[in-house]
Design a protein around this motif. Structure first.
Motif, mmCIF file in Angstrom:
data_model
loop_
_atom_site.group_PDB
_atom_site.id
_atom_site.type_symbol
_atom_site.label_atom_id
_atom_site.label_comp_id
_atom_site.label_asym_id
_atom_site.label_seq_id
_atom_site.Cartn_x
_atom_site.Cartn_y
_atom_site.Cartn_z
ATOM 1 N N PHE A 84 1.265 4.221 2.897
ATOM 2 C CA PHE A 84 -0.089 3.787 2.553
ATOM 3 C C PHE A 84 -0.105 3.275 1.116
ATOM 4 N N ASP A 112 -2.275 -1.305 -2.387
ATOM 5 C CA ASP A 112 -2.994 -2.520 -2.009
ATOM 6 C C ASP A 112 -3.636 -2.380 -0.625
ATOM 7 N N LEU A 113 -2.987 -1.660 0.279
ATOM 8 C CA LEU A 113 -3.564 -1.404 1.595
ATOM 9 C C LEU A 113 -4.809 -0.534 1.475
ATOM 10 N N ARG A 144 -7.734 -2.594 0.107
ATOM 11 C CA ARG A 144 -8.309 -3.510 1.096
ATOM 12 C C ARG A 144 -9.157 -2.752 2.120
ATOM 13 N N GLN A 145 -8.638 -1.622 2.588
ATOM 14 C CA GLN A 145 -9.380 -0.839 3.574
ATOM 15 C C GLN A 145 -10.711 -0.364 3.015
#
Length: 275
Positions: free
Chosen positions: A203, A206-207, A210-211
């Motif tokens: 995880f 950047d993920l 965005r989430q």
């Protein structure tokens, strides 16, 4: 030529308009930060100052990278000045249980009462299962509340967060019925779990950013920490400021839990905690 009274009236209108604009928060979110190893605490404070965002801190006396406790006092009061500075900035505070004590199970008793199997991750009994009654659990919540008052000079909110968000109906009822003023539990919204406890290889930051920007909705309670031991790529230095900026660009505004509609009535009904 405009009279002095006209200029005064115009100035008052501008001040009034600015106040209305500042209070015109139609898409609020409620950022909350739990203690941890405190390794990113000063970076977090700098971001909050730059962005002029106030949050609610849930504090326990957890082990820090300095080897003391995050709510240490006396010779171990390394973080006391940090907490006082946050109080001066107008942030809100609430208990996270003094010893960061996890609920593990309810233990119903023959007399109809309930005891609790708990395990603290801080303090003298860290890592050991203990059996507590409701009064002992209340004492651990209250101890963090008291410690925050002593350090900051500010009354914490009559709220608390159980470590890990782990609770039972019986535990929540015990907390609300604590002698001398109860505590209402605060969890977090599904999209408000910001992921700083998750492994960074699966995880990445950047993920998670965005989430969060995709999923957060008005009214959500957001949750992160002041340092997580297990995460190799720390979340806050990379994500916190872009998250705040991104939410602001989407029309969101930040408030403490004092203003949350689910908690305002409870806080108003427990004024002793706000003295």
């Amino acid at each position: 030529m405009r009279r002095a009274s006209d200029w005064l009236l115009a100035g008052c209108l501008l001040v009034s308009a600015a106040t209305v604009q500042a209070d015109d928060c139609v898409k609020p979110v409620y950022l909350t930060l739990d203690t941890g190893h405190m390794g990113v605490a000063e970076q977090v404070a700098q971001v909050l100052r730059r962005q002029q965002v106030r949050v609610t801190f849930f504090a326990a006396n957890e082990r820090t990278q300095e080897g003391d406790g995050s709510l240490g006092v006396g010779p171990n009061a390394h973080w006391a000045a940090w907490w006082r500075a946050r109080a001066a900035e107008g942030h809100a505070f609430a208990s996270h249980t003094l010893n960061h004590t996890y609920w593990r199970a309810d233990l119903p008793q023959p007399d109809g009462s309930v005891r609790f199997r708990v395990r603290a991750s801080a303090g003298a009994q860290a890592g050991r299962d203990q059996i507590w009654d409701a009064a002992r659990y209340c004492a651990d919540i209250k101890a963090a509340d008291t410690r925050l008052r002593e350090i900051t000079g500010v009354a914490p909110l009559p709220l608390y967060r159980a470590p890990g968000g782990k609770t039972s109906p019986a535990l929540l009822a015990a907390a609300q019925a604590c002698a001398g003023g109860g505590y209402l539990h605060v969890g977090w919204s599904a999209a408000g779990f910001l992921g700083d406890e998750l492994p960074s290889d699966k995880f990445p930051n950047d993920l998670l950013l965005r989430q969060a920007l995709r999923d957060i909705r008005p009214g959500d309670v957001l949750m992160a920490h002041l340092g997580i031991w297990s995460r190799q790529d720390p979340w806050a230095p990379a994500v916190l400021e872009p998250l705040i900026e991104g939410l602001k660009q989407r029309g969101f505004c930040f408030r403490t839990l004092r203003d949350h509609p689910d908690f305002r009535a409870w806080i108003a009904a427990h004024p002793s905690a706000e003295k």
